[in-house]
Design a protein around this motif. Structure first.
Motif, PDB file in Angstrom:
ATOM      1  N   ASP A  39       3.236  -5.815   4.158  1.00  0.00           N
ATOM      2  CA  ASP A  39       1.897  -6.216   4.585  1.00  0.00           C
ATOM      3  C   ASP A  39       1.232  -7.025   3.483  1.00  0.00           C
ATOM      4  O   ASP A  39       1.698  -7.080   2.352  1.00  0.00           O
ATOM      5  N   ARG A  40       0.109  -7.655   3.832  1.00  0.00           N
ATOM      6  CA  ARG A  40      -0.563  -8.544   2.891  1.00  0.00           C
ATOM      7  C   ARG A  40      -1.440  -7.791   1.899  1.00  0.00           C
ATOM      8  O   ARG A  40      -1.939  -8.382   0.941  1.00  0.00           O
ATOM      9  N   GLN A  41      -1.658  -6.508   2.130  1.00  0.00           N
ATOM     10  CA  GLN A  41      -2.456  -5.702   1.207  1.00  0.00           C
ATOM     11  C   GLN A  41      -1.590  -5.014   0.152  1.00  0.00           C
ATOM     12  O   GLN A  41      -2.114  -4.309  -0.708  1.00  0.00           O
ATOM     13  N   ALA A  42      -0.271  -5.178   0.243  1.00  0.00           N
ATOM     14  CA  ALA A  42       0.675  -4.579  -0.709  1.00  0.00           C
ATOM     15  C   ALA A  42       0.541  -3.062  -0.761  1.00  0.00           C
ATOM     16  O   ALA A  42       0.611  -2.456  -1.831  1.00  0.00           O
ATOM     17  N   THR A  43       0.353  -2.449   0.411  1.00  0.00           N
ATOM     18  CA  THR A  43       0.231  -0.992   0.480  1.00  0.00           C
ATOM     19  C   THR A  43       1.316  -0.352   1.333  1.00  0.00           C
ATOM     20  O   THR A  43       1.573   0.836   1.181  1.00  0.00           O
ATOM     21  N   GLN A  44       1.939  -1.110   2.219  1.00  0.00           N
ATOM     22  CA  GLN A  44       2.951  -0.564   3.115  1.00  0.00           C
ATOM     23  C   GLN A  44       4.332  -1.019   2.671  1.00  0.00           C
ATOM     24  O   GLN A  44       4.585  -2.216   2.550  1.00  0.00           O
ATOM     25  N   TYR A  45       5.219  -0.053   2.437  1.00  0.00           N
ATOM     26  CA  TYR A  45       6.548  -0.348   1.919  1.00  0.00           C
ATOM     27  C   TYR A  45       7.629   0.166   2.863  1.00  0.00           C
ATOM     28  O   TYR A  45       7.433   1.147   3.585  1.00  0.00           O
ATOM     29  N   VAL A  46       8.768  -0.500   2.844  1.00  0.00           N
ATOM     30  CA  VAL A  46       9.991   0.003   3.460  1.00  0.00           C
ATOM     31  C   VAL A  46      11.039   0.110   2.358  1.00  0.00           C
ATOM     32  O   VAL A  46      10.867  -0.458   1.264  1.00  0.00           O
ATOM     33  N   THR A  47      12.125   0.836   2.632  1.00  0.00           N
ATOM     34  CA  THR A  47      13.108   1.074   1.581  1.00  0.00           C
ATOM     35  C   THR A  47      14.522   0.969   2.107  1.00  0.00           C
ATOM     36  O   THR A  47      14.772   1.119   3.306  1.00  0.00           O
ATOM     37  N   THR A 205      -0.173  -6.852 -12.442  1.00  0.00           N
ATOM     38  CA  THR A 205       0.490  -5.591 -12.751  1.00  0.00           C
ATOM     39  C   THR A 205      -0.521  -4.464 -12.905  1.00  0.00           C
ATOM     40  O   THR A 205      -0.309  -3.346 -12.411  1.00  0.00           O
ATOM     41  N   CYS A 206      -1.629  -4.754 -13.558  1.00  0.00           N
ATOM     42  CA  CYS A 206      -2.676  -3.735 -13.719  1.00  0.00           C
ATOM     43  C   CYS A 206      -3.259  -3.330 -12.372  1.00  0.00           C
ATOM     44  O   CYS A 206      -3.449  -2.143 -12.097  1.00  0.00           O
ATOM     45  N   TRP A 207      -3.524  -4.300 -11.511  1.00  0.00           N
ATOM     46  CA  TRP A 207      -4.047  -3.983 -10.171  1.00  0.00           C
ATOM     47  C   TRP A 207      -3.065  -3.138  -9.375  1.00  0.00           C
ATOM     48  O   TRP A 207      -3.462  -2.237  -8.632  1.00  0.00           O
ATOM     49  N   LEU A 208      -1.772  -3.441  -9.522  1.00  0.00           N
ATOM     50  CA  LEU A 208      -0.767  -2.686  -8.770  1.00  0.00           C
ATOM     51  C   LEU A 208      -0.763  -1.205  -9.160  1.00  0.00           C
ATOM     52  O   LEU A 208      -0.400  -0.360  -8.350  1.00  0.00           O
ATOM     53  N   CYS A 209      -1.155  -0.910 -10.381  1.00  0.00           N
ATOM     54  CA  CYS A 209      -1.190   0.487 -10.822  1.00  0.00           C
ATOM     55  C   CYS A 209      -2.296   1.281 -10.130  1.00  0.00           C
ATOM     56  O   CYS A 209      -2.335   2.511 -10.238  1.00  0.00           O
ATOM     57  N   TYR A 210      -3.196   0.599  -9.415  1.00  0.00           N
ATOM     58  CA  TYR A 210      -4.266   1.266  -8.668  1.00  0.00           C
ATOM     59  C   TYR A 210      -3.923   1.416  -7.185  1.00  0.00           C
ATOM     60  O   TYR A 210      -4.734   1.949  -6.428  1.00  0.00           O
ATOM     61  N   LEU A 211      -2.750   0.960  -6.751  1.00  0.00           N
ATOM     62  CA  LEU A 211      -2.374   1.008  -5.342  1.00  0.00           C
ATOM     63  C   LEU A 211      -1.368   2.109  -5.045  1.00  0.00           C
ATOM     64  O   LEU A 211      -0.757   2.123  -3.980  1.00  0.00           O
ATOM     65  N   TYR A 212      -1.191   3.031  -5.966  1.00  0.00           N
ATOM     66  CA  TYR A 212      -0.250   4.135  -5.799  1.00  0.00           C
ATOM     67  C   TYR A 212      -0.904   5.211  -4.938  1.00  0.00           C
ATOM     68  O   TYR A 212      -1.920   5.799  -5.313  1.00  0.00           O
ATOM     69  N   SER A 213      -0.323   5.472  -3.773  1.00  0.00           N
ATOM     70  CA  SER A 213      -0.998   6.309  -2.767  1.00  0.00           C
ATOM     71  C   SER A 213      -0.967   7.799  -3.060  1.00  0.00           C
ATOM     72  O   SER A 213      -1.682   8.563  -2.413  1.00  0.00           O
ATOM     73  N   ARG A 214      -0.174   8.225  -4.034  1.00  0.00           N
ATOM     74  CA  ARG A 214      -0.118   9.663  -4.342  1.00  0.00           C
ATOM     75  C   ARG A 214      -1.165  10.077  -5.372  1.00  0.00           C
ATOM     76  O   ARG A 214      -1.223  11.244  -5.767  1.00  0.00           O
ATOM     77  N   CYS A 215      -1.966   9.143  -5.829  1.00  0.00           N
ATOM     78  CA  CYS A 215      -2.960   9.447  -6.856  1.00  0.00           C
ATOM     79  C   CYS A 215      -4.224   8.647  -6.570  1.00  0.00           C
ATOM     80  O   CYS A 215      -4.151   7.502  -6.113  1.00  0.00           O
ATOM     81  N   ASN A 216      -5.390   9.267  -6.814  1.00  0.00           N
ATOM     82  CA  ASN A 216      -6.647   8.569  -6.527  1.00  0.00           C
ATOM     83  C   ASN A 216      -7.188   7.812  -7.743  1.00  0.00           C
ATOM     84  O   ASN A 216      -8.356   7.444  -7.768  1.00  0.00           O
ATOM     85  N   ARG A 217      -6.341   7.578  -8.736  1.00  0.00           N
ATOM     86  CA  ARG A 217      -6.708   6.732  -9.861  1.00  0.00           C
ATOM     87  C   ARG A 217      -5.454   5.987 -10.328  1.00  0.00           C
ATOM     88  O   ARG A 217      -4.378   6.131  -9.751  1.00  0.00           O
ATOM     89  N   SER A 218      -5.600   5.196 -11.356  1.00  0.00           N
ATOM     90  CA  SER A 218      -4.478   4.361 -11.778  1.00  0.00           C
ATOM     91  C   SER A 218      -3.356   5.210 -12.374  1.00  0.00           C
ATOM     92  O   SER A 218      -3.581   6.282 -12.943  1.00  0.00           O
ATOM     93  N   VAL A 219      -2.127   4.696 -12.256  1.00  0.00           N
ATOM     94  CA  VAL A 219      -0.955   5.386 -12.789  1.00  0.00           C
ATOM     95  C   VAL A 219      -0.334   4.543 -13.894  1.00  0.00           C
ATOM     96  O   VAL A 219      -0.758   3.419 -14.164  1.00  0.00           O
ATOM     97  N   SER A 220       0.694   5.091 -14.525  1.00  0.00           N
ATOM     98  CA  SER A 220       1.228   4.470 -15.740  1.00  0.00           C
ATOM     99  C   SER A 220       2.281   3.412 -15.475  1.00  0.00           C
ATOM    100  O   SER A 220       2.726   2.734 -16.404  1.00  0.00           O
ATOM    101  N   LEU A 221       2.706   3.248 -14.211  1.00  0.00           N
ATOM    102  CA  LEU A 221       3.784   2.331 -13.876  1.00  0.00           C
ATOM    103  C   LEU A 221       3.402   1.541 -12.637  1.00  0.00           C
ATOM    104  O   LEU A 221       2.765   2.084 -11.723  1.00  0.00           O
ATOM    105  N   ALA A 222       3.799   0.278 -12.571  1.00  0.00           N
ATOM    106  CA  ALA A 222       3.500  -0.551 -11.408  1.00  0.00           C
ATOM    107  C   ALA A 222       4.035   0.116 -10.145  1.00  0.00           C
ATOM    108  O   ALA A 222       5.160   0.628 -10.119  1.00  0.00           O
TER     109      ALA A 222
END
Length: 267
Positions: A39-47, A205-222
């Motif tokens: 998706d264009r919001q970079a929130t939905q992933y497939v694997t 890269t910094c913005w991507l650390c705020y898009l991790y859905s398992r945490c409501n704040r930034s994480v240490s890895l993209a």
């Protein structure tokens, strides 16, 4: 009437790659996971999940994985393919950079070529947390505290820089350390067809650390690399439960279907 300017849509796909290895001394296969945004919001992933030789770091089925992910992206974007692909590769050391470029980059390019997409530009960034560099702030003489989220150290320090002289590289402290000394992640740009500026790569890269859905704040890895890490762990659990490589492939394909976009089972 109001005049509008129709700007061309430039779709970008973020890819995360990681390989999970068994405990030292074990002969169990390694498990590779490749995740990608659809998706264009970079929130939905497939694997795509696959098993390979014991303690083999280079992804053996990467071309197949990328074909599956590109197909899912095209299905969910009205037949459009990404113009830019940014890969966050986790789990490789400095001595494996050339191997990534020699063996994994051609797999991505071949997958795009097989789908008739010859204009897509690729950039590859390696994420490393297994290093001994620590960044702290000297609040007062001999009293140090952790640095704030968003602090980035790159080659702008000139002669005092701690960044590599051979690669475009930066350290990003993107999280709040709950306990102990914060460990910044080191990002190295190995390949860049998009022609990203250093500031653009650091900010993205910094913005991507705020898009991790398992945490409501930034994480240490993209997030792409973080999701790939969890996907490989999930694949290892599936193997431990009796699944084979064919089952991993079927699970990956099933959850890449357009009607399954609401659930990212691997996180």
């Amino acid at each position: 009437g109001v005049q509008t300017c129709a700007l061309p849509i430039r779709l970008c796909m973020l890819i995360g790659i990681d390989v999970s290895h068994a405990a030292p001394g074990s002969d169990q296969p390694s498990v590779a996971a490749v995740v990608g945004t659809v998706d264009r919001q970079a929130t939905q992933y497939v694997t795509h999940l696959s098993s390979q030789g014991c303690r083999v770091e280079i992804v053996s089925a990467l071309e197949e994985a990328m074909t599956q992910l590109f197909t899912a992206f095209r299905q969910r974007n009205n037949g459009m393919m990404p113009e830019h692909v940014v890969v966050y590769r986790d789990g490789v050391g400095d001595g494996q950079f050339d191997e990534v470029l020699d063996r994994e980059l051609p797999c991505i390019q071949n997958a795009l070529a097989a789908m008739g997409q010859l204009t897509t530009k690729i950039s590859i960034v390696v994420c490393q947390k297994r290093h001994k560099t620590r960044l702290v702030y000297e609040e007062s003489p001999n009293h140090y505290i952790n640095i704030c989220p968003g602090v980035c150290v790159d080659s702008s320090g000139g002669e005092q820089s701690i960044a590599s002289a051979n690669y475009i590289e930066f350290y990003l402290n993107s999280h709040i350390a709950i306990q102990g000394t914060a460990k910044s992640c080191k990002y190295s740009l190995l390949y860049d067809e998009i022609v990203l500026t250093l500031s653009e790569l650091e900010l993205m890269t910094c913005w991507l650390c705020y898009l991790y859905s398992r945490c409501n704040r930034s994480v240490s890895l993209a997030t792409p690399a973080y999701y790939a890490h969890w996907a490989s762990k999930r694949a290892r659990n599936l193997l431990s439960g009796g699944a084979g490589d064919s089952e991993l492939t079927n699970i990956s394909r099933t959850w890449c279907l357009p009607n399954r976009h609401a659930t990212m089972f691997f996180i």
